[in-house]
Design a protein around this motif. Structure first.
Motif, PDB file in Angstrom:
ATOM      1  N   THR A  80     -37.398  -5.361  13.871  1.00 51.00           N
ATOM      2  CA  THR A  80     -38.553  -4.458  13.936  1.00 51.00           C
ATOM      3  C   THR A  80     -38.760  -3.887  15.336  1.00 51.00           C
ATOM      4  OG1 THR A  80     -40.130  -6.255  14.372  1.00 51.00           O
ATOM      5  CG2 THR A  80     -39.701  -5.689  12.055  1.00 51.00           C
ATOM      6  N   GLY A  81     -38.147  -4.488  16.330  1.00 54.35           N
ATOM      7  CA  GLY A  81     -38.274  -3.973  17.686  1.00 54.35           C
ATOM      8  C   GLY A  81     -38.280  -5.092  18.698  1.00 54.35           C
ATOM      9  N   GLY A  83     -40.413  -6.027  20.798  1.00 53.97           N
ATOM     10  CA  GLY A  83     -41.658  -6.781  20.898  1.00 53.97           C
ATOM     11  C   GLY A  83     -41.646  -8.031  20.046  1.00 53.97           C
ATOM     12  N   VAL A 154     -47.784  -6.885  21.303  1.00 49.47           N
ATOM     13  CA  VAL A 154     -46.433  -6.555  20.833  1.00 49.47           C
ATOM     14  C   VAL A 154     -46.233  -6.916  19.362  1.00 49.47           C
ATOM     15  CG1 VAL A 154     -45.427  -6.700  23.130  1.00 49.47           C
ATOM     16  CG2 VAL A 154     -45.426  -8.735  21.663  1.00 49.47           C
ATOM     17  N   THR A 155     -47.072  -7.784  18.825  1.00 47.36           N
ATOM     18  CA  THR A 155     -46.988  -8.106  17.403  1.00 47.36           C
ATOM     19  C   THR A 155     -47.575  -6.977  16.568  1.00 47.36           C
ATOM     20  OG1 THR A 155     -47.117 -10.477  17.854  1.00 47.36           O
ATOM     21  CG2 THR A 155     -47.629  -9.770  15.616  1.00 47.36           C
ATOM     22  N   SER A 156     -48.631  -6.362  17.064  1.00 43.19           N
ATOM     23  CA  SER A 156     -49.257  -5.261  16.326  1.00 43.19           C
ATOM     24  C   SER A 156     -48.376  -4.020  16.320  1.00 43.19           C
ATOM     25  CB  SER A 156     -50.629  -4.930  16.922  1.00 43.19           C
ATOM     26  OG  SER A 156     -50.493  -4.472  18.254  1.00 43.19           O
ATOM     27  N   ASP A 157     -47.544  -3.864  17.356  1.00 42.83           N
ATOM     28  CA  ASP A 157     -46.618  -2.729  17.432  1.00 42.83           C
ATOM     29  C   ASP A 157     -45.412  -3.171  18.254  1.00 42.83           C
ATOM     30  OD1 ASP A 157     -45.228  -0.393  17.735  1.00 42.83           O
ATOM     31  OD2 ASP A 157     -46.891   0.757  18.579  1.00 42.83           O
ATOM     32  N   PRO A 158     -44.340  -3.634  17.588  1.00 39.73           N
ATOM     33  CA  PRO A 158     -43.207  -4.215  18.314  1.00 39.73           C
ATOM     34  C   PRO A 158     -42.207  -3.214  18.883  1.00 39.73           C
ATOM     35  CG  PRO A 158     -42.840  -4.395  15.966  1.00 39.73           C
ATOM     36  CD  PRO A 158     -44.204  -3.770  16.143  1.00 39.73           C
ATOM     37  N   THR A 159     -42.565  -1.929  18.925  1.00 42.76           N
ATOM     38  CA  THR A 159     -41.622  -0.930  19.429  1.00 42.76           C
ATOM     39  C   THR A 159     -41.388  -1.091  20.928  1.00 42.76           C
ATOM     40  OG1 THR A 159     -43.423   0.652  19.661  1.00 42.76           O
ATOM     41  CG2 THR A 159     -42.157   0.737  17.622  1.00 42.76           C
ATOM     42  N   ARG A 161     -41.898   0.515  23.756  1.00 43.18           N
ATOM     43  CA  ARG A 161     -42.739   0.903  24.884  1.00 43.18           C
ATOM     44  C   ARG A 161     -44.036   0.098  25.025  1.00 43.18           C
ATOM     45  NH1 ARG A 161     -39.255   3.889  27.694  1.00 43.18           N
ATOM     46  NH2 ARG A 161     -38.224   5.461  26.452  1.00 43.18           N
ATOM     47  N   VAL A 162     -44.369  -0.702  24.030  1.00 39.65           N
ATOM     48  CA  VAL A 162     -45.688  -1.330  24.004  1.00 39.65           C
ATOM     49  C   VAL A 162     -45.882  -2.326  25.138  1.00 39.65           C
ATOM     50  CG1 VAL A 162     -47.230  -2.797  22.659  1.00 39.65           C
ATOM     51  CG2 VAL A 162     -46.004  -0.937  21.557  1.00 39.65           C
ATOM     52  N   TRP A 166     -48.730  -2.175  28.045  1.00 37.63           N
ATOM     53  CA  TRP A 166     -49.704  -3.259  28.162  1.00 37.63           C
ATOM     54  C   TRP A 166     -49.712  -3.812  29.588  1.00 37.63           C
ATOM     55  CZ3 TRP A 166     -49.823  -8.288  29.657  1.00 37.63           C
ATOM     56  CH2 TRP A 166     -50.952  -9.025  29.316  1.00 37.63           C
TER      57      TRP A 166
END
Length: 198
Positions: A80-81, A83, A154-159, A161-162, A166
């Motif tokens: 998924t990424g 993250g 990073v769990t909410s958005d594992p792409t 750049r997150v 942050w």
């Protein structure tokens, strides 16, 4: 008393530009990149290293050094990424440990860079990263006071750049290491450097 520091080596990706998972890549002398990254973190002052695997995890385990201070975790959702891999590594740490996060595609990471960054450990709220001529890089230090919030982000958005966004938002401090190394990751076969820089 100084807090313990655990290295987190992210080695879960499929390595599409490399043509194979980077956890399986070896230097010209046949040393696995995973071993080079782990050694740099240990020699730089980390008390242990957690290697995060994902793609080809079963095969990649053979490249992880058999060392009392080294253990592996597998990020089941690595695809998924990045993250997801970072979250898996941070979740594997004990409560008061500072995370020193690095990447497997930095096979020439100098021990001197790790030592300089680790010298900034001054408490549970430490948040800093190596920079190279103003460009953010690795390793990244994440104190235990910040770990849960970073995992949530990073769990909410594992792409890709997150985590960087942050860190900037939460006031990450740069540690200039441009005099020690270029900080460039090796993500293509023709950019691989076979020997680590001391």
């Amino acid at each position: 008393m100084r807090l313990p520091v655990t290295g987190v080596l992210l080695a879960a990706g499929a390595g599409r530009r490399m043509g194979m998972p980077k956890a399986l890549v070896r230097a010209a002398d046949d040393t696995p990149w995973v071993e080079l990254g782990t050694r740099a973190l240990l020699d730089g002052g980390c008390s242990e290293v957690v290697v995060v695997l994902g793609a080809a995890a079963g095969t990649a385990r053979d490249s992880v050094p058999d060392h009392v201070g080294v253990r592996t975790v597998v990020a089941p959702d690595w695809a998924t990424g990045p993250g997801a891999s970072l979250a898996a590594g941070l979740r594997a740490l004990d409560g008061e440990t500072v995370a020193c996060v690095s990447l497997v595609d930095l096979p020439t990471l100098p021990v001197a860079v790790v030592r300089r960054v680790l010298a900034r450990v001054d408490g549970p709220d430490v948040l800093c990263r190596a920079v190279f001529g103003g460009r953010p890089g690795h390793p990244v230090l994440v104190g235990p006071a910040h770990r849960a919030a970073l995992v949530e982000a990073v769990t909410s958005d594992p792409t890709d750049r997150v985590a960087g966004a942050w860190l900037r938002r939460d006031g990450v401090v740069g540690v200039d290491c441009a005099d020690l190394w270029d900080g460039v990751d090796r993500d293509r076969p023709d950019r691989s450097d076979p020997s680590p820089v001391e």
